[in-house]
Design a protein around this motif. Structure first.
Motif, mmCIF file in Angstrom:
data_model
loop_
_atom_site.group_PDB
_atom_site.id
_atom_site.type_symbol
_atom_site.label_atom_id
_atom_site.label_comp_id
_atom_site.label_asym_id
_atom_site.label_seq_id
_atom_site.Cartn_x
_atom_site.Cartn_y
_atom_site.Cartn_z
ATOM 1 N N ARG A 118 0.810 -1.209 0.000
ATOM 2 C CA ARG A 118 0.000 0.000 0.000
ATOM 3 C C ARG A 118 0.850 1.269 0.000
ATOM 4 O O ARG A 118 0.472 2.283 -0.594
ATOM 5 C CB ARG A 118 -0.928 0.009 1.218
ATOM 6 C CG ARG A 118 -2.020 -1.027 1.150
ATOM 7 C CD ARG A 118 -3.022 -0.888 2.269
ATOM 8 N NE ARG A 118 -2.416 -1.155 3.576
ATOM 9 C CZ ARG A 118 -3.133 -1.309 4.684
ATOM 10 N NH1 ARG A 118 -4.451 -1.223 4.647
ATOM 11 N NH2 ARG A 118 -2.523 -1.544 5.831
ATOM 12 N N ARG A 119 2.011 1.192 0.666
ATOM 13 C CA ARG A 119 2.841 2.393 0.755
ATOM 14 C C ARG A 119 4.257 1.998 1.151
ATOM 15 O O ARG A 119 4.445 1.075 1.940
ATOM 16 C CB ARG A 119 2.279 3.368 1.784
ATOM 17 C CG ARG A 119 2.980 4.709 1.862
ATOM 18 C CD ARG A 119 2.183 5.659 2.754
ATOM 19 N NE ARG A 119 2.824 6.930 2.893
ATOM 20 C CZ ARG A 119 3.715 7.248 3.869
ATOM 21 N NH1 ARG A 119 4.005 6.339 4.789
ATOM 22 N NH2 ARG A 119 4.266 8.433 3.926
ATOM 23 N N LEU A 120 5.245 2.672 0.595
ATOM 24 C CA LEU A 120 6.651 2.456 0.923
ATOM 25 C C LEU A 120 7.251 3.763 1.416
ATOM 26 O O LEU A 120 6.979 4.838 0.848
ATOM 27 C CB LEU A 120 7.441 1.944 -0.290
ATOM 28 C CG LEU A 120 7.164 0.516 -0.767
ATOM 29 C CD1 LEU A 120 7.995 0.211 -2.013
ATOM 30 C CD2 LEU A 120 7.476 -0.494 0.325
ATOM 31 N N SER A 121 8.080 3.639 2.449
ATOM 32 C CA SER A 121 8.812 4.793 2.972
ATOM 33 C C SER A 121 10.281 4.396 3.086
ATOM 34 O O SER A 121 10.596 3.392 3.729
ATOM 35 C CB SER A 121 8.271 5.221 4.342
ATOM 36 O OG SER A 121 6.896 5.558 4.242
ATOM 37 N N ALA A 122 11.149 5.191 2.463
ATOM 38 C CA ALA A 122 12.576 4.876 2.446
ATOM 39 C C ALA A 122 13.365 6.075 2.943
ATOM 40 O O ALA A 122 13.042 7.232 2.625
ATOM 41 C CB ALA A 122 13.039 4.495 1.034
ATOM 42 N N ALA A 126 15.109 1.938 -8.107
ATOM 43 C CA ALA A 126 15.432 0.666 -7.458
ATOM 44 C C ALA A 126 14.319 0.202 -6.520
ATOM 45 O O ALA A 126 14.034 -0.990 -6.426
ATOM 46 C CB ALA A 126 16.751 0.789 -6.686
ATOM 47 N N MET A 127 13.657 1.140 -5.849
ATOM 48 C CA MET A 127 12.618 0.767 -4.894
ATOM 49 C C MET A 127 11.236 0.679 -5.518
ATOM 50 O O MET A 127 10.282 0.239 -4.878
ATOM 51 C CB MET A 127 12.578 1.768 -3.740
ATOM 52 C CG MET A 127 12.126 3.168 -4.136
ATOM 53 S SD MET A 127 12.033 4.320 -2.755
ATOM 54 C CE MET A 127 10.645 3.647 -1.855
ATOM 55 N N GLY A 128 11.111 1.087 -6.786
ATOM 56 C CA GLY A 128 9.804 1.082 -7.421
ATOM 57 C C GLY A 128 8.906 2.168 -6.871
ATOM 58 O O GLY A 128 7.766 1.913 -6.474
ATOM 59 N N PHE A 129 9.406 3.396 -6.850
ATOM 60 C CA PHE A 129 8.680 4.520 -6.256
ATOM 61 C C PHE A 129 7.421 4.803 -7.056
ATOM 62 O O PHE A 129 7.419 4.802 -8.292
ATOM 63 C CB PHE A 129 9.589 5.751 -6.221
ATOM 64 C CG PHE A 129 8.989 6.929 -5.521
ATOM 65 C CD1 PHE A 129 9.126 7.087 -4.160
ATOM 66 C CD2 PHE A 129 8.274 7.879 -6.231
ATOM 67 C CE1 PHE A 129 8.569 8.175 -3.517
ATOM 68 C CE2 PHE A 129 7.722 8.961 -5.597
ATOM 69 C CZ PHE A 129 7.865 9.111 -4.232
ATOM 70 N N SER A 130 6.322 5.009 -6.339
ATOM 71 C CA SER A 130 5.039 5.314 -6.968
ATOM 72 C C SER A 130 4.403 6.476 -6.219
ATOM 73 O O SER A 130 4.086 6.369 -5.032
ATOM 74 C CB SER A 130 4.119 4.092 -6.949
ATOM 75 O OG SER A 130 2.841 4.421 -7.455
ATOM 76 N N GLY A 131 4.214 7.611 -6.947
ATOM 77 C CA GLY A 131 3.568 8.762 -6.331
ATOM 78 C C GLY A 131 2.086 8.544 -6.109
ATOM 79 O O GLY A 131 1.518 9.043 -5.135
ATOM 80 N N GLU A 132 1.442 7.781 -6.986
ATOM 81 C CA GLU A 132 0.015 7.514 -6.816
ATOM 82 C C GLU A 132 -0.252 6.670 -5.577
ATOM 83 O O GLU A 132 -1.301 6.798 -4.943
ATOM 84 C CB GLU A 132 -0.522 6.798 -8.055
ATOM 85 C CG GLU A 132 -0.402 7.615 -9.337
ATOM 86 C CD GLU A 132 -0.888 6.838 -10.541
ATOM 87 O OE1 GLU A 132 -1.227 5.633 -10.361
ATOM 88 O OE2 GLU A 132 -0.917 7.419 -11.641
ATOM 89 N N ARG A 133 0.696 5.828 -5.239
ATOM 90 C CA ARG A 133 0.542 4.982 -4.059
ATOM 91 C C ARG A 133 0.832 5.749 -2.773
ATOM 92 O O ARG A 133 0.521 5.276 -1.673
ATOM 93 C CB ARG A 133 1.478 3.784 -4.192
ATOM 94 C CG ARG A 133 1.209 2.645 -3.259
ATOM 95 C CD ARG A 133 2.027 1.439 -3.679
ATOM 96 N NE ARG A 133 3.444 1.757 -3.829
ATOM 97 C CZ ARG A 133 4.332 0.946 -4.423
ATOM 98 N NH1 ARG A 133 3.936 -0.208 -4.920
ATOM 99 N NH2 ARG A 133 5.587 1.300 -4.522
ATOM 100 N N GLY A 134 1.477 6.899 -2.883
ATOM 101 C CA GLY A 134 1.804 7.696 -1.707
ATOM 102 C C GLY A 134 3.160 7.377 -1.113
ATOM 103 O O GLY A 134 3.371 7.623 0.089
#
Length: 575
Positions: A405-409, A445-453
């Motif tokens: 649902r969401r990733l934070s790095a 590398a992390m598969g960043f998605s702005g739509e996912r937040g």
């Protein structure tokens, strides 16, 4: 005295070895003889003791923390089997290292050690005439012992005691009582049990005793802490498998980021942490959608029904009276008659008798005979029904568990170290274009998605150097190294004692017992005189002679009385 010495020296070479040894030993004084014999005996004793000590077996622990009953039983069996054994200072039973596994297997075949617990072996020696109460008590003791042995097989449990309270069965339902159990655990130092292990012990007890509910099982540790109050992760709604999956997702993303940044920044110049928010909810959905047909050409006919009807041979009807009994008025306009008898426009063929069939009528899918007096049909009816297939869509959707649902790095990059003008290392921050490039690499590398937040934070800061500490024990604290050092110190002490006895006692006595021959002394003296002709010999022998002469002068000056006694002994009776 001089004559005696010359005679002994002269007769010794001609005698046997025993005579020569006796003559050499007689050269010592009484005090020297005692010291020589004591020193020789000490050297021999030390050598023999060292050999025996080196041949002693390497002792290893067979069992530790044995109960008195098990210890006595095992010691008796070892004595009967002629197995060397001894006890260490901490009470452990030691046997030779090469026989540890053999002895353990032999004792295990006999059920030793029992650990102070008794199991179902109590039921093997039942005596005739034992009461039912005694049998029940023995059965309960055996069940408690077997459960305790099973619990002790858990790695963190050092010892366990199980107490069962089994009520007497009753025929009355209102007097029926459920059994209960109490478990006392003695854990190893530094070890604990998690909620899953505690639940496993509780289920083990509950499943081993008939009609024992899980809520009636109590588990405590050696400190009196009630362990059954600890809730496992499953009990509070968390699943260990889900937590492990979240950790694997986070570790995988961290590894991908570090893999792409290490070749650029270095192995120790980047630190990454990732927090993943996963959705473990389970969704299943079925949707059925109806839509109108897009075009008539693409429509599919499901069913079609056509109904045709014609009203023929209708009787003349009307209101009774004069008008109805009068013949019809001749037609004033031409009429198209149906095909009767194959001739259009005619009702019959001439020459046919009245009342006979003049022809057939076929209209609206109806074929019927007509008589000569039949009037034309008055009405027809046709109905057509067509059913088309409905455009229907059925969709079944099942959402997979563990969706991200969401990733934070968070990434910290170390300053770049460079050599300054003065030759000393200097750390400088990375330039802005390079930090932007690193940011883009991390996003990919992390598969960043702005739509996912998703969120990403990259910081460039200097790392603080930490002193590395060794987790392992130092060499001087390692038990194996300490044992080796002790053995080496013992060997060195024995060697030092033997060397001291040899050089201080035995070697001076041997010099006295076996003095150099007179020929060597004469040759030495002659060499000192004849050495004057040889340049090298002159230098060596004159120096020796000078040193000896100087020593004699010093002794004469320091102790003239002793020198006078020596000269008097040399002169003997001639003096």
């Amino acid at each position: 005295m001089a004559a005696t010495t010359e005679t002994t020296a002269g007769t010794a070479p001609g005698g046997n070895p025993a005579e020569r040894l006796r003559a050499a030993f007689n050269r010592l004084t009484e005090q020297q003889k005692i010291i020589f014999l004591v020193g020789l005996a000490a050297v021999v004793a030390i050598i023999v003791g060292a050999i025996l000590w080196s041949r002693q077996p390497d002792w290893k622990v067979l069992f530790s923390n044995l109960s008195e009953k098990d210890g006595g039983t095992i010691a008796g069996i070892l004595e009967a089997q002629n197995v060397p054994h001894r006890y260490s200072d901490n009470g452990a039973l030691l046997v030779p290292a090469d026989r540890v596994h053999e002895v353990r297997l032999r004792l295990a075949s006999q059920g030793l050690p029992r650990g102070g617990l008794v199991g179902f072996e109590l039921m093997e020696n039942q005596k005739f005439g034992t009461s039912q109460f005694a049998e029940q008590v023995n059965y309960q003791r055996g069940l408690e012992g077997e459960l305790a042995r099973t619990i002790q097989s858990i790695g963190a449990v050092q010892a366990a005691r199980v107490h069962l309270a089994i009520p007497k069965p009753s025929v009355f339902v209102r007097d029926d009582q459920k059994p209960s159990a109490s478990v006392m655990l003695n854990l190893y130092p530094g070890r604990t049990l998690d909620g899953g292990q505690i639940a496993g012990i509780s289920h083990l007890i509950s499943s081993s005793v008939a009609n024992l509910p899980l809520t009636n099982v109590t588990v405590i540790d050696q400190n009196g802490n009630l362990l059954t109050q600890l809730k496992s992760a499953t009990a509070v709604g968390l699943d260990a498998v889900q937590l492990k999956y979240v950790r694997e997702i986070e570790d995988g993303i961290i590894q991908r980021i570090e893999t792409i940044l290490k070749p650029v920044l270095g192995a120790d110049n980047v630190k990454v942490q990732v927090a993943a928010d996963l959705d473990f909810s389970h969704h299943e959905q079925t949707a059925e959608t109806f839509r109108p047909n897009p075009t008539p050409e693409s429509s599919t006919i499901r069913s079609q029904q056509t109904n045709e009807a014609a009203n023929v041979n209708q009787p003349v009807g009307g209101v009774p009276g004069a008008l109805t009994n009068q013949p019809p008025v001749p037609a004033t306009a031409p009429l198209t008659q149906p095909n009767i008898g194959g001739v259009p426009g005619q009702l019959g063929q001439p020459g046919q008798p009245p009342g006979e069939e003049k022809g057939r009528i076929e209209i609206g899918g109806i074929s019927a005979p007509l008589a000569n007096h039949v009037a034309p049909p008055l009405s027809t009816n046709k109905n057509t029904t067509i059913n088309y297939e409905v455009d229907k869509t059925i969709r079944y959707t099942k959402q997979a568990m563990g969706e991200i649902r969401r990733l934070s790095a968070a990434v910290v990059v170390n300053h770049r170290k460079e050599i300054g003008k003065d030759g000393k290392p200097v750390s400088r921050p990375l330039p802005e274009p390079e930090m932007k490039q690193i940011n883009e690499l991390i996003r990919e590398a992390m598969g960043f998605s702005g739509e996912r937040g998703d969120t990403l934070s990259v910081a460039n800061a200097p790392f603080t150097e930490t002193v590395k500490t060794e987790d392992s024990l130092p060499l001087w604290k390692d038990p194996e190294n300490i044992s080796y050092v002790k053995d080496i110190v013992k060997i060195l002490i024995i060697a030092a004692i033997v060397a001291l006895l040899y050089f201080k006692i035995i070697q001076p006595s041997l010099r006295t017992m076996f003095p150099p021959p007179p020929e060597e002394e004469d040759a030495t003296a002659k060499g000192g005189i004849l050495g004057e002709e040889d340049e090298e010999g002159v230098e060596v022998h004159l120096d020796n002679y000078t040193v000896k002469l100087q020593k004699a002068r010093d002794i004469a000056q320091s102790d003239p009385k002793a020198v006078a006694n020596i000269i008097r002994d040399w002169m003997g009776s001639n003096g």
